[in-house]
Design a protein around this motif. Structure first.
Motif, PDB file in Angstrom:
ATOM      1  N   SER A  60       0.823  -1.207   0.000  1.00 38.60           N
ATOM      2  CA  SER A  60       0.000   0.000   0.000  1.00 38.60           C
ATOM      3  C   SER A  60       0.856   1.255   0.000  1.00 38.60           C
ATOM      4  O   SER A  60       0.582   2.213  -0.731  1.00 38.60           O
ATOM      5  CB  SER A  60      -0.926   0.002   1.218  1.00 38.60           C
ATOM      6  OG  SER A  60      -1.872  -1.034   1.143  1.00 38.60           O
ATOM      7  N   SER A  92      -8.244  -3.262  -1.618  1.00 42.69           N
ATOM      8  CA  SER A  92      -9.636  -2.812  -1.577  1.00 42.69           C
ATOM      9  C   SER A  92     -10.157  -2.740  -0.153  1.00 42.69           C
ATOM     10  O   SER A  92     -10.840  -1.784   0.241  1.00 42.69           O
ATOM     11  CB  SER A  92     -10.502  -3.770  -2.409  1.00 42.69           C
ATOM     12  OG  SER A  92     -11.874  -3.522  -2.205  1.00 42.69           O
ATOM     13  N   TYR A  93      -9.808  -3.753   0.660  1.00 44.18           N
ATOM     14  CA  TYR A  93     -10.359  -3.857   2.007  1.00 44.18           C
ATOM     15  C   TYR A  93      -9.660  -2.945   3.003  1.00 44.18           C
ATOM     16  O   TYR A  93     -10.250  -2.548   4.015  1.00 44.18           O
ATOM     17  CB  TYR A  93     -10.248  -5.315   2.484  1.00 44.18           C
ATOM     18  CG  TYR A  93     -11.000  -5.604   3.756  1.00 44.18           C
ATOM     19  CD1 TYR A  93     -12.380  -5.813   3.735  1.00 44.18           C
ATOM     20  CD2 TYR A  93     -10.328  -5.667   4.976  1.00 44.18           C
ATOM     21  CE1 TYR A  93     -13.073  -6.071   4.906  1.00 44.18           C
ATOM     22  CE2 TYR A  93     -11.030  -5.933   6.147  1.00 44.18           C
ATOM     23  CZ  TYR A  93     -12.399  -6.136   6.109  1.00 44.18           C
ATOM     24  OH  TYR A  93     -13.085  -6.392   7.280  1.00 44.18           O
ATOM     25  N   SER A  95      -6.297  -0.135   2.562  1.00 45.73           N
ATOM     26  CA  SER A  95      -5.871   1.244   2.282  1.00 45.73           C
ATOM     27  C   SER A  95      -6.589   1.912   1.133  1.00 45.73           C
ATOM     28  O   SER A  95      -6.617   3.137   1.044  1.00 45.73           O
ATOM     29  CB  SER A  95      -4.369   1.255   1.986  1.00 45.73           C
ATOM     30  OG  SER A  95      -4.112   0.547   0.783  1.00 45.73           O
ATOM     31  N   GLN A  96      -7.113   1.128   0.205  1.00 41.34           N
ATOM     32  CA  GLN A  96      -7.698   1.662  -1.029  1.00 41.34           C
ATOM     33  C   GLN A  96      -6.711   2.587  -1.753  1.00 41.34           C
ATOM     34  O   GLN A  96      -7.074   3.594  -2.356  1.00 41.34           O
ATOM     35  CB  GLN A  96      -9.022   2.369  -0.741  1.00 41.34           C
ATOM     36  CG  GLN A  96     -10.062   1.420  -0.137  1.00 41.34           C
ATOM     37  CD  GLN A  96     -11.403   2.063   0.129  1.00 41.34           C
ATOM     38  OE1 GLN A  96     -11.546   3.269   0.060  1.00 41.34           O
ATOM     39  NE2 GLN A  96     -12.385   1.246   0.447  1.00 41.34           N
ATOM     40  N   SER A  97      -5.444   2.195  -1.709  1.00 41.42           N
ATOM     41  CA  SER A  97      -4.368   3.038  -2.240  1.00 41.42           C
ATOM     42  C   SER A  97      -4.362   3.140  -3.758  1.00 41.42           C
ATOM     43  O   SER A  97      -3.662   3.981  -4.320  1.00 41.42           O
ATOM     44  CB  SER A  97      -3.011   2.526  -1.754  1.00 41.42           C
ATOM     45  OG  SER A  97      -2.834   1.154  -2.080  1.00 41.42           O
ATOM     46  N   THR A  99      -7.018   3.936  -5.460  1.00 40.51           N
ATOM     47  CA  THR A  99      -8.040   4.902  -5.845  1.00 40.51           C
ATOM     48  C   THR A  99      -7.400   6.106  -6.546  1.00 40.51           C
ATOM     49  O   THR A  99      -6.495   6.743  -6.009  1.00 40.51           O
ATOM     50  CB  THR A  99      -8.832   5.377  -4.615  1.00 40.51           C
ATOM     51  OG1 THR A  99      -9.492   4.255  -4.027  1.00 40.51           O
ATOM     52  CG2 THR A  99      -9.870   6.421  -5.000  1.00 40.51           C
ATOM     53  N   GLU A 130     -14.319   0.165  -4.735  1.00 38.48           N
ATOM     54  CA  GLU A 130     -13.342   0.175  -3.660  1.00 38.48           C
ATOM     55  C   GLU A 130     -11.907   0.262  -4.163  1.00 38.48           C
ATOM     56  O   GLU A 130     -10.992   0.534  -3.394  1.00 38.48           O
ATOM     57  CB  GLU A 130     -13.505  -1.067  -2.770  1.00 38.48           C
ATOM     58  CG  GLU A 130     -14.764  -1.072  -1.930  1.00 38.48           C
ATOM     59  CD  GLU A 130     -16.010  -1.422  -2.753  1.00 38.48           C
ATOM     60  OE1 GLU A 130     -15.860  -1.984  -3.868  1.00 38.48           O
ATOM     61  OE2 GLU A 130     -17.115  -1.124  -2.281  1.00 38.48           O
ATOM     62  N   LEU A 131     -11.697   0.006  -5.444  1.00 36.74           N
ATOM     63  CA  LEU A 131     -10.363   0.171  -6.037  1.00 36.74           C
ATOM     64  C   LEU A 131     -10.306   1.466  -6.842  1.00 36.74           C
ATOM     65  O   LEU A 131      -9.452   2.291  -6.631  1.00 36.74           O
ATOM     66  CB  LEU A 131     -10.020  -1.034  -6.908  1.00 36.74           C
ATOM     67  CG  LEU A 131      -9.728  -2.323  -6.117  1.00 36.74           C
ATOM     68  CD1 LEU A 131      -9.609  -3.515  -7.057  1.00 36.74           C
ATOM     69  CD2 LEU A 131      -8.461  -2.182  -5.283  1.00 36.74           C
ATOM     70  N   PHE A 195     -11.204   6.483   5.806  1.00 34.82           N
ATOM     71  CA  PHE A 195     -11.268   5.022   5.783  1.00 34.82           C
ATOM     72  C   PHE A 195     -11.901   4.495   7.062  1.00 34.82           C
ATOM     73  O   PHE A 195     -11.640   4.980   8.169  1.00 34.82           O
ATOM     74  CB  PHE A 195      -9.869   4.423   5.633  1.00 34.82           C
ATOM     75  CG  PHE A 195      -9.834   2.941   5.874  1.00 34.82           C
ATOM     76  CD1 PHE A 195     -10.383   2.069   4.954  1.00 34.82           C
ATOM     77  CD2 PHE A 195      -9.310   2.429   7.046  1.00 34.82           C
ATOM     78  CE1 PHE A 195     -10.378   0.711   5.173  1.00 34.82           C
ATOM     79  CE2 PHE A 195      -9.303   1.068   7.272  1.00 34.82           C
ATOM     80  CZ  PHE A 195      -9.830   0.219   6.334  1.00 34.82           C
TER      81      PHE A 195
END
Length: 199
Positions: A60, A92-93, A95-97, A99, A130-131, A195
């Protein structure tokens, strides 16, 4: 540009890894490309607490610091490998880094199609809410018959494919610039998303 190149397989011998290694060397004057192996990441499972596995946190962090991400995927049964899906599920679950991160998809396969179905599958996944990655449009780099594509020093020997890769990569550098500028303006008018493990 600083790019993180994700090797989308846990195989020790992979032409997708060779493709990214070639890109790292071939484009060294235009960008710094760091290869990242996901084979040591734990299989995704919803954790009982909020602790993120160290390897997931490392990935992440590298994604967040990169200007963009390159993902090389093989094709297993018309889809991406389970290890790559698992890595994306962790992102997805947690950091969603990914995005709004510029992403270029490439792929190699032993057959003639060059992972075309897996690349389409990966685009669909990266487009999920989520991505929500910024996937470079209208671009596919499909390296078919990849077992014979590299010489003993790791150079891509298909001259037409080298030219194609040159064009796609330079478009990706431009796409990264445009996306970064667009997001900088967007962030002036939007608060950062918070988050929550419960969301």
């Amino acid at each position: 540009m600083n790019y993180l190149a994700i090797v989308g397989t846990n195989s020790d011998v992979s032409t997708n890894r060779m493709l990214l290694q070639f890109m790292q060397k071939h484009f060294s004057s235009e960008a710094e490309i760091e290869l990242y192996e996901i084979k040591d990441l734990p299989a995704f499972m919803e954790p009982e607490d909020s602790d993120i596995p160290d390897k997931v946190a490392e990935l992440s962090d590298k994604i967040l610091k990169a200007d963009g991400v390159i993902i090389a995927t093989p094709e297993y049964d018309h889809a991406i490998p389970a290890v790559l899906k698992s890595a994306l599920e962790w992102i997805s679950y947690t950091s969603q880094s990914l995005t709004d991160k510029p992403v270029l998809i490439v792929g190699a396969s032993h057959g003639a199609l060059g992972s075309s179905r897996a690349q389409a599958h990966l685009r669909q996944i990266l487009d999920s809410p989520e991505l929500a990655a910024r996937i470079m449009p209208s671009s596919e780099f499909l390296l078919g018959k990849s077992q014979g594509a590299f010489d003993s020093t790791g150079n891509l020997i298909y001259s037409d494919k080298v030219l194609e890769l040159d064009e796609i990569f330079r478009e990706f550098v431009l796409f990264t610039d445009i996306t970064t500028e667009l997001l900088a303006k967007k962030m002036l008018n939007k608060k950062a998303k918070k988050f929550s493990w419960q969301d």
